[in-house]
Design a protein around this motif. Sequence first.
Motif, mmCIF file in Angstrom:
data_model
loop_
_atom_site.group_PDB
_atom_site.id
_atom_site.type_symbol
_atom_site.label_atom_id
_atom_site.label_comp_id
_atom_site.label_asym_id
_atom_site.label_seq_id
_atom_site.Cartn_x
_atom_site.Cartn_y
_atom_site.Cartn_z
ATOM 1 N N LYS A 40 35.375 31.818 38.950
ATOM 2 C CA LYS A 40 36.222 32.872 38.394
ATOM 3 C C LYS A 40 35.683 34.224 38.834
ATOM 4 O O LYS A 40 34.478 34.412 38.957
ATOM 5 C CB LYS A 40 36.231 32.784 36.857
ATOM 6 N N TRP A 41 36.602 35.150 39.077
ATOM 7 C CA TRP A 41 36.213 36.511 39.443
ATOM 8 C C TRP A 41 36.454 37.448 38.265
ATOM 9 O O TRP A 41 37.518 37.432 37.642
ATOM 10 C CB TRP A 41 37.027 36.998 40.638
ATOM 11 N N TYR A 42 35.455 38.264 37.967
ATOM 12 C CA TYR A 42 35.569 39.295 36.956
ATOM 13 C C TYR A 42 35.671 40.649 37.666
ATOM 14 O O TYR A 42 35.790 40.707 38.886
ATOM 15 C CB TYR A 42 34.380 39.223 35.996
ATOM 16 N N LEU A 43 35.643 41.738 36.917
ATOM 17 C CA LEU A 43 35.885 43.048 37.531
ATOM 18 C C LEU A 43 34.899 43.361 38.647
ATOM 19 O O LEU A 43 35.280 43.863 39.704
ATOM 20 C CB LEU A 43 35.856 44.139 36.460
ATOM 21 N N THR B 106 44.657 38.193 37.903
ATOM 22 C CA THR B 106 43.478 38.320 37.047
ATOM 23 C C THR B 106 43.449 39.679 36.365
ATOM 24 O O THR B 106 43.119 39.791 35.180
ATOM 25 C CB THR B 106 42.194 38.138 37.886
ATOM 26 N N TYR C 137 43.337 42.446 32.106
ATOM 27 C CA TYR C 137 42.580 43.653 31.752
ATOM 28 C C TYR C 137 43.520 44.853 31.604
ATOM 29 O O TYR C 137 43.134 45.982 31.871
ATOM 30 C CB TYR C 137 41.558 43.968 32.850
#
Length: 307
Positions: free
Chosen positions: A153-156, A184, A188
Amino acid sequence: MSDINVPIGSTLKKIRENKGYTQKEISDHMMARSTYTKFENDDITPTLSKYLSILDHMDMSHEEFIYLLNDFELGQKETILYLFKQLEKNPTLELVYEIIEKGETLVQKRYDQLTLDILNVCRGYAVLLEEHDLAKAKNYAQEVWDRMENLDKWYLAELHIINSILYLFDSDTAALLTERALETLTQYHHLEEATNLKISFLLHLTNLLMMDQKYEKALFYIKQMETESAKMDYAVMLATALIRKEVCMKKIGDTSATGLIERAIRIFDSLNKHTLKELVIKDPENFLNLYSNYPVKEIQSELLTSH
């Protein structure tokens, strides 16, 4: 938080007193007042849940609290991350080399994978901006992607990294990655950082699509860029979207929306960004294109205040 030089408890006490709150009001129902007193005295360290509850009752974010702990300064890694995000607004060699210098200093002290990724990204940017060598820059980008592609998973933080190496891929693959990133980022939607990042992804992707002469596909993303920029009142990015929109429409023979470039020029006039205006007049198709032999140094001062 490695740079923190003030005890947490004394800072909590100072903030509470400055805001006029009592220990009972801050401890509320989450903990006994005596427990909170021990936090202020640095006798014990709060758990994460209690720490977040304390900040909530003090009307303060974690980011602001850490900033106060560092005496109104960013920590070493936080500074690198802050500067790295500025590259999306202001891609200059001066900024790139500042990040490289600070990043190398940090990784000499301790291992930090994200900083190592940022260093490779910036070395790639240096090649793009200084040598205009896309193939050489891709070597640095590939080192970063070798790690990113294996993450579940990619976050900010990871999305900022991927956005900065989008030029590694062919335009169709870049579009797929952008779609994944945009999906994604919808999670946010309350964070301005996410909207900034969304616009930046669209900026990079439309560059690549236009270079591949995929103008209809580019238009699909340009319209999203236009909408997001207008919503956030980002004048330079809105003007850029208008320029690219007219260029692509002309390429496919669509003359239903002429005058967009002139509108963009008026925006630059209103912002006193005369260099950007001249660059549009000179070469609208490659405006703000980091991936071609474009005179990036000419737009540095103009981009500095683009947001």
